[in-house]
Motif scaffolding. Structure first.
Motif, PDB file in Angstrom:
ATOM      1  N   PRO A 128      53.061   1.477 -37.425  1.00  0.00           N
ATOM      2  CA  PRO A 128      53.307   2.831 -37.926  1.00  0.00           C
ATOM      3  C   PRO A 128      53.937   3.701 -36.345  1.00  0.00           C
ATOM      4  O   PRO A 128      53.680   2.827 -35.548  1.00  0.00           O
ATOM      5  N   PRO A 129      54.858   4.252 -36.685  1.00  0.00           N
ATOM      6  CA  PRO A 129      55.260   5.565 -36.156  1.00  0.00           C
ATOM      7  C   PRO A 129      54.260   5.865 -35.294  1.00  0.00           C
ATOM      8  O   PRO A 129      53.349   6.501 -35.435  1.00  0.00           O
ATOM      9  N   GLY A 130      54.369   5.734 -33.324  1.00  0.00           N
ATOM     10  CA  GLY A 130      53.473   6.240 -33.055  1.00  0.00           C
ATOM     11  C   GLY A 130      52.829   6.048 -32.286  1.00  0.00           C
ATOM     12  O   GLY A 130      51.360   5.774 -31.457  1.00  0.00           O
ATOM     13  N   PHE A 131      52.150   4.011 -32.667  1.00  0.00           N
ATOM     14  CA  PHE A 131      51.096   3.951 -32.549  1.00  0.00           C
ATOM     15  C   PHE A 131      50.757   3.156 -30.724  1.00  0.00           C
ATOM     16  O   PHE A 131      49.744   3.662 -30.823  1.00  0.00           O
ATOM     17  N   HIS A 132      52.296   2.873 -30.475  1.00  0.00           N
ATOM     18  CA  HIS A 132      52.036   2.614 -28.953  1.00  0.00           C
ATOM     19  C   HIS A 132      52.133   3.679 -28.015  1.00  0.00           C
ATOM     20  O   HIS A 132      51.165   3.505 -26.903  1.00  0.00           O
ATOM     21  N   THR A 133      52.467   5.078 -28.870  1.00  0.00           N
ATOM     22  CA  THR A 133      52.256   5.617 -27.290  1.00  0.00           C
ATOM     23  C   THR A 133      50.808   6.151 -27.494  1.00  0.00           C
ATOM     24  O   THR A 133      50.185   6.557 -26.858  1.00  0.00           O
ATOM     25  N   LEU A 134      49.817   6.481 -29.028  1.00  0.00           N
ATOM     26  CA  LEU A 134      49.043   6.364 -28.827  1.00  0.00           C
ATOM     27  C   LEU A 134      47.960   5.253 -27.809  1.00  0.00           C
ATOM     28  O   LEU A 134      46.868   5.788 -27.238  1.00  0.00           O
ATOM     29  N   HIS A 135      48.102   4.163 -28.511  1.00  0.00           N
ATOM     30  CA  HIS A 135      47.653   2.975 -27.624  1.00  0.00           C
ATOM     31  C   HIS A 135      48.172   3.496 -25.931  1.00  0.00           C
ATOM     32  O   HIS A 135      46.827   3.354 -25.528  1.00  0.00           O
ATOM     33  N   THR A 136      48.979   3.332 -25.323  1.00  0.00           N
ATOM     34  CA  THR A 136      48.874   4.251 -24.664  1.00  0.00           C
ATOM     35  C   THR A 136      49.074   4.961 -23.786  1.00  0.00           C
ATOM     36  O   THR A 136      47.880   4.854 -22.569  1.00  0.00           O
ATOM     37  N   ILE A 137      48.687   6.277 -24.001  1.00  0.00           N
ATOM     38  CA  ILE A 137      47.759   7.368 -23.846  1.00  0.00           C
ATOM     39  C   ILE A 137      45.822   6.802 -23.566  1.00  0.00           C
ATOM     40  O   ILE A 137      45.218   7.109 -22.845  1.00  0.00           O
ATOM     41  N   LEU A 138      45.480   6.463 -25.167  1.00  0.00           N
ATOM     42  CA  LEU A 138      44.153   5.843 -24.959  1.00  0.00           C
ATOM     43  C   LEU A 138      43.970   4.967 -23.937  1.00  0.00           C
ATOM     44  O   LEU A 138      42.552   5.012 -22.975  1.00  0.00           O
ATOM     45  N   GLY A 139      44.833   4.244 -23.331  1.00  0.00           N
ATOM     46  CA  GLY A 139      44.491   3.413 -21.981  1.00  0.00           C
ATOM     47  C   GLY A 139      44.543   3.946 -21.244  1.00  0.00           C
ATOM     48  O   GLY A 139      43.730   3.553 -19.945  1.00  0.00           O
ATOM     49  N   VAL A 140      45.228   4.750 -20.843  1.00  0.00           N
ATOM     50  CA  VAL A 140      45.405   5.649 -19.632  1.00  0.00           C
ATOM     51  C   VAL A 140      43.229   6.149 -20.134  1.00  0.00           C
ATOM     52  O   VAL A 140      43.553   6.164 -18.160  1.00  0.00           O
ATOM     53  N   HIS A 141      43.586   6.531 -20.950  1.00  0.00           N
ATOM     54  CA  HIS A 141      41.989   7.587 -20.819  1.00  0.00           C
ATOM     55  C   HIS A 141      41.294   6.522 -20.313  1.00  0.00           C
ATOM     56  O   HIS A 141      40.030   6.824 -19.261  1.00  0.00           O
ATOM     57  N   CYS A 142      40.794   5.136 -20.623  1.00  0.00           N
ATOM     58  CA  CYS A 142      40.271   4.257 -21.154  1.00  0.00           C
ATOM     59  C   CYS A 142      39.949   3.699 -19.606  1.00  0.00           C
ATOM     60  O   CYS A 142      39.345   2.452 -19.442  1.00  0.00           O
ATOM     61  N   LEU A 143      41.140   3.070 -18.615  1.00  0.00           N
ATOM     62  CA  LEU A 143      41.263   2.129 -17.679  1.00  0.00           C
ATOM     63  C   LEU A 143      41.521   2.085 -16.857  1.00  0.00           C
ATOM     64  O   LEU A 143      42.311   3.633 -16.137  1.00  0.00           O
ATOM     65  N   PRO A 144      40.737   2.351 -15.243  1.00  0.00           N
ATOM     66  CA  PRO A 144      41.549   2.442 -13.962  1.00  0.00           C
ATOM     67  C   PRO A 144      43.007   2.013 -13.898  1.00  0.00           C
ATOM     68  O   PRO A 144      43.984   0.775 -14.540  1.00  0.00           O
ATOM     69  N   LEU A 145      43.637   2.570 -12.282  1.00  0.00           N
ATOM     70  CA  LEU A 145      45.095   1.974 -12.908  1.00  0.00           C
ATOM     71  C   LEU A 145      45.781   1.159 -12.282  1.00  0.00           C
ATOM     72  O   LEU A 145      45.857   0.653 -13.081  1.00  0.00           O
ATOM     73  N   HIS A 146      44.798   0.359 -12.062  1.00  0.00           N
ATOM     74  CA  HIS A 146      45.026  -1.120 -11.521  1.00  0.00           C
ATOM     75  C   HIS A 146      45.319  -2.022 -12.613  1.00  0.00           C
ATOM     76  O   HIS A 146      45.681  -2.891 -12.654  1.00  0.00           O
ATOM     77  N   ASN A 147      44.141  -1.781 -13.829  1.00  0.00           N
ATOM     78  CA  ASN A 147      44.231  -2.372 -15.242  1.00  0.00           C
ATOM     79  C   ASN A 147      45.287  -1.809 -15.617  1.00  0.00           C
ATOM     80  O   ASN A 147      45.836  -3.055 -16.514  1.00  0.00           O
ATOM     81  N   LEU A 148      45.349  -0.722 -15.842  1.00  0.00           N
ATOM     82  CA  LEU A 148      45.817   0.521 -16.508  1.00  0.00           C
ATOM     83  C   LEU A 148      47.809  -0.541 -16.324  1.00  0.00           C
ATOM     84  O   LEU A 148      48.275  -0.763 -17.797  1.00  0.00           O
TER      85      LEU A 148
END
Length: 792
Positions: A648-668
């Motif tokens: 769906p449109p916006g999936f990758h954007t939402l996934h990336t933003i959640l990744g910024v929340h959830c992951l340390p910088l090196h994991n991100l």
């Protein structure tokens, strides 16, 4: 239990009260006869004789004088009608009535003496009679033989106008089948009589057969004849007045079954005899289910010949305890896309006949299970469609799959094979798709990591999308995938399976119509040696990688777009001949819309389940709920990427933003490099705008823009890289005013840098359709460069 039997007719409820009331009224009026308890005491004589094509049920009973009476239950009006009474003590073998209820055919024998009422005595005569019953006028003897005769009127396709000629089948245990042509005329208004009762034309339909089965709904007669070392299965469709020859199935000693059930057959020892059933459905499937005589109490073997697929499967089921003897025979029931096979008290199997290739698409329940224990132990006969007749109890059922039980079973089972089977069963037989999908999605969200043999999300998306579009065209099962699983090597507990190729049927038909057209299409597909025609997204995937390798970009960063629409449309247009282009295009849109809708439903369900709110897009430390949703989104991405399905449109954007929340910088950054998180233009802009200029955030911005964008970046990121690598050259003209200069020295300085970059680098010309200078880029970069120069 998995199988739900809904009673449509019950002799004791729908017939017996009326008979008792009529008897009581007759006694009250002073009519001669036995006492009021006679019929009450002899209600066991009440039994079903036949179910006609229009759903009407013929039954028989004996009155207080021992006379044999025939009655009819009208399934539309739910009223009973007395048809005829023979004033003799006779035993009825078979009975049928024409569609106008003017002629009754019956086969009868003299009742045996006490103690032998379930056997046909040597030397006794079987009379096959044709009776005029509207009004009662004449009785004609059609046959007087020593063997049993089954009778059946043929019903025309259109019943609005009475046909001038009735057709009656006679099936004899002496291994021949005849068809009588009966001309009727109307006299004195509604009086219907035989035009020439002295001579009824007849023809021999078949002879030397060893087995026969009647399909009342489709008006088909299946029978088997022996030729040399093989048995040939044949079929005659009488309603179309055309003959269809189907072959071949190798069997051994057979007896007449499945044309009806009467007291002359020993129903208590069915396990001593073989069982054979032919099942079809509207999709053009043709299955023959066969169970030989049981020779062991430890295991039961049966075979299913999938003629529409070109192979057979022989199943052997372990019964477990040797102490539990088999006293009943196997029962085969036709459930449209499935065939139910069960042995009372031992096992219940649900065979997928639409997609029988993988054993994991069928459900096998064994042992002490409520599904097995709650099914009727009396002999059942599967009629056309989903009708099931229990001869012993006098009940007509409509067999349905119990969705509530199957959903509950889905939550409780631990076996991957059972999860797969039940998932497909629920989706294929669902009467409320949205409700079922919601229940399955809830189950997936809570069990996403418990299945190891296949991907739950993949299987659900593929199967549900397939069944949502399947009814529109019968050939879609050859063109669209119904499962994400290509092979299955895991054993099913308690089941052994042998698959063999079989000879395809040969059909001699004047014209292929309806079911026969669909069956022929299935057979042609099996005969075809071409590769599998099932659609896959390999072409879309190749084109995608081709675009990347050729450095051709029509979008900035990753646009959330997909070319599956055009590829799937071309695939269906190529293989679906005779279907309008607009219909195919709509079909494609519906299919892909369903794919996207299912993914959205999974996202929405996980969002609601974990109580996430819009503030999740603000950048702060992630909660446990956000971690869970991020994990689910990652699993969705894995499932769709391996099949190259759209998101769906916006999936990758939402996934990336959640990744910024959830992951340390090196994991991100590792997730971005490995392709788990895919950068979109929207995501990058949000990162640039919403993150403040703290040291960690600046490091994140710089790392994403300069080092973790795609290796072949689009124009904007390419411009950033050129700027980063630019080496200043001493140029006195830097401070000179030019025609395009503005009254802001740092910006003039930066414009000169950009001009130098563009004039010295040919790579910028690869981006066709773009101006050499991006005004937005100049503005943002100049301001950033100025703050750096000023040390702000």
């Amino acid at each position: 239990m998995a199988l739900r039997l809904v009673c449509d007719f019950d002799l004791r409820k729908d017939v017996l009260p009326g008979l008792r009331a009529r008897r009581a009224a007759s006694l009250a009026s002073g009519a001669r006869g036995g006492g009021p308890g006679i019929l009450e005491d002899n209600y066991e004589s009440l039994r079903i004789l036949n179910v006609e094509r229009n759903g009407n049920i013929i039954y028989t009973y004996k009155d207080d004088k021992g006379n044999v009476a025939f009655g009819l239950y009208d399934c539309r009006t739910r009223q009973n009608e007395h048809l005829y009474t023979f004033e003799k003590d006779l035993h009825v073998i078979s009975c049928s009535i024409n569609s106008e209820r003017t002629l009754l055919a019956a086969s009868l024998v003299h009742s045996a003496k006490e103690g032998r009422k379930n056997e046909l005595q040597p030397g006794s005569k079987c009379l096959t009679l044709l009776v005029e019953i509207h009004p009662v006028n004449n009785v004609k003897v059609l046959k007087a033989v020593d063997s049993s005769i089954w009778v059946q009127f043929l019903y025309p396709q259109v019943e609005s106008h009475p046909p001038p000629e009735n057709h009656l089948l006679l099936i004899s245990e002496e291994k021949y089948i005849e068809k009588f042509h009966i001309h009727v005329i109307q006299e004195d208004g509604n009086k219907v009589v035989l035009r020439d009762s002295g001579h009824l034309p007849r023809e021999r339909v078949a002879e030397d057969f060893v087995w026969a089965q009647w399909d009342m709904s489709e008006q088909r007669l299946y029978y088997i004849v022996l030729k040399k070392s093989r048995s040939i299965l044949k079929c005659i469709q009488f309603s179309a007045n055309e003959k269809f020859n189907l072959m071949c199935l190798v069997l051994y000693v057979l007896r007449l079954v499945n044309f009806g059930c009467d007291d002359l057959q020993d129903q208590g020892n069915l396990s001593k005899h073989l069982t054979l059933c032919v099942f079809t459905n509207h999709t053009g499937s043709l299955c023959v289910c066969y169970s030989p005589k049981f020779d062991s109490w430890e295991k039961i073997t049966y075979s299913v010949f999938y003629f529409h697929k070109g192979h057979s499967k022989t199943f052997t089921a372990a019964l477990g305890s040797v102490d539990s003897l088999v006293t009943k025979g196997l029962t085969f029931l036709n459930l449209d896309y499935y065939v139910a096979v069960y042995l009372p008290g031992h096992f219940f199997h649900l065979l997928n006949i639409q997609h029988p290739d993988l054993i994991c698409h069928s459900l096998f329940l064994t042992g002490n299970n409520e599904v097995v224990d709650m099914l009727p132990h009396s002999p059942l006969q599967s009629l056309s469609g989903s009708l099931v007749l229990d001869w012993c109890s006098g009940k007509l059922y409509r067999a349905l799959l119990n969705q509530s039980y199957l959903l509950q079973f889905l939550w409780n089972t631990q076996l991957d094979c059972e999860k797969m089977a039940v998932l497909h069963c629920v989706l294929s037989c669902g009467r409320d798709p949205r409700f079922l999908e919601a229940k399955i999605i809830q189950w997936i969200s809570e069990n996403i990591s418990t299945c190891h043999s296949f991907d739950l999300i993949q299987e659900f998306i593929i199967a549900s999308s397939y069944w949502s579009i399947y009814p529109e065209t019968s050939n879609i099962d050859k063109l669209l995938p119904y499962s994400s699983v290509l092979t299955w090597n895991t054993e099913i507990p308690g089941i052994t399976l042998v698959t063999e190729e079989i000879t395809l049927p040969f059909m001699k038909v004047h014209s292929f119509k309806g079911y026969w057209e669909k069956l022929n299409s299935n057979l042609e597909y099996v005969k075809c040696s071409k590769p599998c025609l099932l659609y896959n997204n390999s072409m879309v995937k190749r084109e995608w990688h081709s675009l990347i390798s050729e450095e051709v970009y029509s979008f900035a960063l990753l646009q959330e777009d997909h070319s599956m629409v055009s590829e799937l449309r071309e695939h269906l247009l190529r293989h679906l001949q005779g279907i309008e282009k607009k219909k195919i295009e709509q079909m494609v849109l519906d299919y892909i819309s369903k794919l996207l809708d299912l993914i959205c439903q999974i996202l929405e369900t996980s969002w609601r389940t974990h109580h996430l709110h819009p503030w999740v897009l603000h950048f702060r430390r992630a909660s446990a709920a956000e971690f869970t949703v991020f994990h689910i989104m990652t699993r969705i991405l894995e499932a769709t990427m391996s099949l190259f399905l759209p998101l769906p449109p916006g999936f990758h954007t939402l996934h990336t933003i959640l990744g910024v929340h959830c992951l340390p910088l090196h994991n991100l950054l590792h997730y971005i490099d490995s392709g788990v998180l895919l950068l979109t233009e929207t995501a990058v802009i949000r990162l640039m705008k919403d993150l403040d200029n703290s040291e960690n955030n600046e490091k994140l911005k710089f790392s994403i823009i300069y080092f973790h964008c795609p290796k072949n970046p689009p124009l904007r990121i390419f411009q950033f890289q050129l700027l980063l690598n630019y080496k200043k050259q001493p140029q006195s003209s830097m401070i000179d005013k030019s025609p395009g200069s503005v009254e802001f020295l740092p910006l003039n300085y930066f414009i000169e840098i950009l001009t130098d970059i563009e004039s010295s680098n040919q790579a910028l010309y690869a981006f066709e359709g773009h101006d050499n200078v991006d005004a937005k880029f100049v503005e943002e970069a100049a301001l950033k460069h100025t703050t750096m120069l000023l040390g702000l």
